[in-house]
Design an enzyme around this catalytic site. Structure first.
Site, short mmCIF file in Angstrom:
data_model
loop_
_atom_site.label_atom_id
_atom_site.label_comp_id
_atom_site.label_asym_id
_atom_site.label_seq_id
_atom_site.Cartn_x
_atom_site.Cartn_y
_atom_site.Cartn_z
N LYS A 13 44.43 42.11 39.12
CA LYS A 13 45.13 41.38 40.20
C LYS A 13 45.25 39.92 39.80
CE LYS A 13 41.28 39.04 41.64
NZ LYS A 13 41.09 37.58 41.49
N PRO A 95 40.97 41.28 30.32
CA PRO A 95 39.92 40.38 29.82
C PRO A 95 38.87 40.07 30.89
CG PRO A 95 42.03 39.21 30.04
CD PRO A 95 42.30 40.66 30.31
N ALA A 97 35.84 37.73 32.78
CA ALA A 97 35.68 36.33 33.19
C ALA A 97 37.02 35.59 33.16
CB ALA A 97 34.64 35.62 32.32
N GLY A 99 39.35 35.94 36.04
CA GLY A 99 39.91 35.80 37.38
C GLY A 99 40.89 36.90 37.72
N LEU A 100 40.86 37.99 36.93
CA LEU A 100 41.82 39.09 37.13
C LEU A 100 41.18 40.29 37.83
CD1 LEU A 100 43.62 39.01 33.65
CD2 LEU A 100 44.43 38.04 35.81
N GLY A 102 38.96 42.44 36.82
CA GLY A 102 38.82 43.64 35.98
C GLY A 102 37.57 44.46 36.29
N SER A 104 35.73 44.42 38.96
CA SER A 104 35.81 44.93 40.33
C SER A 104 36.73 46.14 40.40
CB SER A 104 36.36 43.85 41.27
OG SER A 104 35.54 42.71 41.23
N ASP A 137 35.45 41.49 45.59
CA ASP A 137 36.80 41.84 45.12
C ASP A 137 36.97 43.35 44.89
OD1 ASP A 137 37.97 39.40 45.20
OD2 ASP A 137 37.96 39.05 43.03
O1 C5P Z 1 31.22 39.34 44.81
P1 C5P Z 1 31.15 38.81 43.43
O2 C5P Z 1 29.92 39.23 42.69
O3 C5P Z 1 32.41 39.07 42.65
O4 C5P Z 1 31.08 37.20 43.55
C1 C5P Z 1 30.54 36.38 42.56
C2 C5P Z 1 30.08 35.06 43.18
O5 C5P Z 1 31.21 34.29 43.61
C3 C5P Z 1 29.23 35.23 44.42
O6 C5P Z 1 27.88 35.38 44.08
C4 C5P Z 1 29.49 33.93 45.17
O7 C5P Z 1 28.68 32.90 44.65
C5 C5P Z 1 30.92 33.59 44.82
N1 C5P Z 1 31.87 34.00 45.87
C6 C5P Z 1 31.94 33.27 47.06
N2 C5P Z 1 32.81 33.67 48.04
C7 C5P Z 1 33.63 34.74 47.88
C8 C5P Z 1 33.59 35.48 46.66
C9 C5P Z 1 32.70 35.09 45.68
O8 C5P Z 1 31.21 32.29 47.22
N3 C5P Z 1 34.46 35.09 48.85
#
Ligand code: C5P
Length: 285
Positions: A13, A95, A97, A99-100, A102, A104, A137
Site C-alpha cells: 500500500k 522492500p 522498512a 512504508g509500504l 509489506g 503487515s 496496518d
Molecule cells: O503496529 P505496528 O507494529 O506496525 O506499529 C509500529 C509502531 O509505530 C508502534 O509501536 C507505534 O510506536 C507506532 N505507531 C503509532 N500509531 C499508529 C501506528 C503505529 O504510534 N497508528
C-alpha cells in the site's frame, strides 16, 4: 489433500494522505489516513502439514520466528484450536522498512491463506481482531478493497469508491526507517488537515494531478525528510521531471509519484534510477 496448495498475493500500500489526530493511551497515535493498494506484491504459498508451522522465505534473513507470517500463523492456530500444521513459503518483493506495509500484508495473507487451507470458514469479522493484534496496518489487508480511509490506529476502515486509475513510480532509497522511531519524533499538530481527503478524492476522480498534489499530505514526512536528506532530493527530482503529485508513504523511506499513464511512469522511473530501487506499478482496481 497432500498436494493441495494455496497461493495468495500480498499487495503493498501507499498512504495518499496521513494526518495524526491525537495520541492514545496504548502508545499508538490516532490517524486519519487514505490507503491505496498497489500492484507490487509478495507471494505466499501455503501447503498442509500434519503438525507444526514450517516457514521459508526467498530472503533467508527474513525466515525467522519473529516474522509476522509466523506470528500470524501461531495466533490463528492458537485461537482456532486447529490441530494440523502448514508449510508457508514467502516470496518477498516488497522492500522492508519502506512504508509500504509489506510485513503487515504478509501477516494478513497468512490469516486469509491458513483460514482456507485449514477449512476454518472464518469470515473477515472474525479474522480482524487477530489482524489488529498483529499490527495497526494488518486489518487493511484483510479487506479486499483497493482504496480505504483508516481511522483509529489506521485499523477502523471504510472503503472508498475508486472509479479512476493511476500509475505509481516508487523510489526506495537505501535508508531503512523505523516506524516507531518516526512516530516518537513527530510533533502533534494544532490544526489538522483531515478536510483535504474529500478534495483529494475529487481531484483524483477528475484526473487532476496538480490539484491532487495540493491535498496529498503526510504528517510524518517532515520528520523522516529531516533525518534522511536523500529523500528530499528524490522529491525534488520528481518535481523537476514534471510530476507534481509526490509523497512519502507511511513513515518512509519510499517516495512515490502518481502519474496518469504507464508510458509516463516508465519514463519518469528511468530518470530516477540513480536515487535507489525504482519500481513502476499500477494502482489496484
Ligand atoms: O503496529 P505496528 O507494529 O506496525 O506499529 C509500529 C509502531 O509505530 C508502534 O509501536 C507505534 O510506536 C507506532 N505507531 C503509532 N500509531 C499508529 C501506528 C503505529 O504510534 N497508528
Amino acid at each position: 489433500m497432500k498436494d493441495r496448495k494455496i497461493i495468495l498475493p500480498a499487495p503493498a500500500k501507499v498512504n495518499l494522505f496521513l494526518e495524526i489526530t491525537g495520541k492514545r493511551d496504548d502508545g499508538y497515535h490516532n490517524l486519519y489516513t487514505l490507503f491505496l493498494k498497489i500492484a507490487l506484491t509478495d507471494m505466499l504459498t501455503f501447503s498442509p502439514r500434519r503438525s507444526g508451522i514450517v516457514f521459508s522465505c526467498s530472503d533467508p534473513a527474513l525466515a525467522t520466528a519473529e516474522n509476522l507470517v509466523c506470528r500470524a500463523a501461531a495466533l490463528l492456530q492458537k485461537t482456532s484450536g486447529f490441530s494440523g500444521g502448514a508449510r508457508i513459503h514467502l516470496r518477498k518483493r516488497i522492500p522492508c522498512a519502506a512504508g509500504l506495509g509489506g510485513g503487515s500484508s504478509d501477516a494478513a495473507a497468512t490469516l486469509l491463506g491458513l483460514n482456507r487451507l485449514w477449512g476454518l470458514g472464518w469470515d473477515a469479522s472474525r479474522l480482524l481482531p487477530l489482524a489488529r493484534k498483529l499490527g495497526a496496518d494488518v486489518p487493511v489487508f484483510i479487506r479486499p478493497e483497493p482504496l480505504l480511509i483508516g481511522r483509529g490506529r489506521g485499523d477502523i476502515l471504510r472503503p472508498v469508491p475508486k472509479p479512476w486509475q493511476c500509475w505509481l513510480v516508487l523510489v526506495k532509497p537505501a535508508a531503512a526507517v523505523s516506524t516507531g522511531e518516526i512516530f516518537r519524533s513527530v510533533a502533534l499538530p494544532l490544526t489538522k488537515k483531515t478536510n483535504n481527503v474529500k478534495l483529494l478524492l475529487y481531484a483524483l476522480a477528475q484526473g487532476d494531478y496538480r490539484r491532487a498534489a495540493l491535498y496529498m499530505y503526510n504528517r510524518l514526512e517532515t520528520v523522516t525528510l529531516n533525518k534522511y536528506s536523500e529523500l528530499a532530493q528524490i522529491k525534488k527530482a520528481f518535481f523537476a521531471l514534471g510530476v507534481p503529485a509526490v509523497l512519502m508513504s507511511g513513515s518512509g523511506s519510499v517516495i512515490f509519484g502518481l502519474v496518469p499513464q504507464r508510458e509516463e511512469a516508465l519514463r519518469v522511473g528511468k530518470q530516477l534510477q540513480g536515487f535507489g530501487d525504482v519500481m513502476v506499478v499500477a494502482a489496484n482496481r
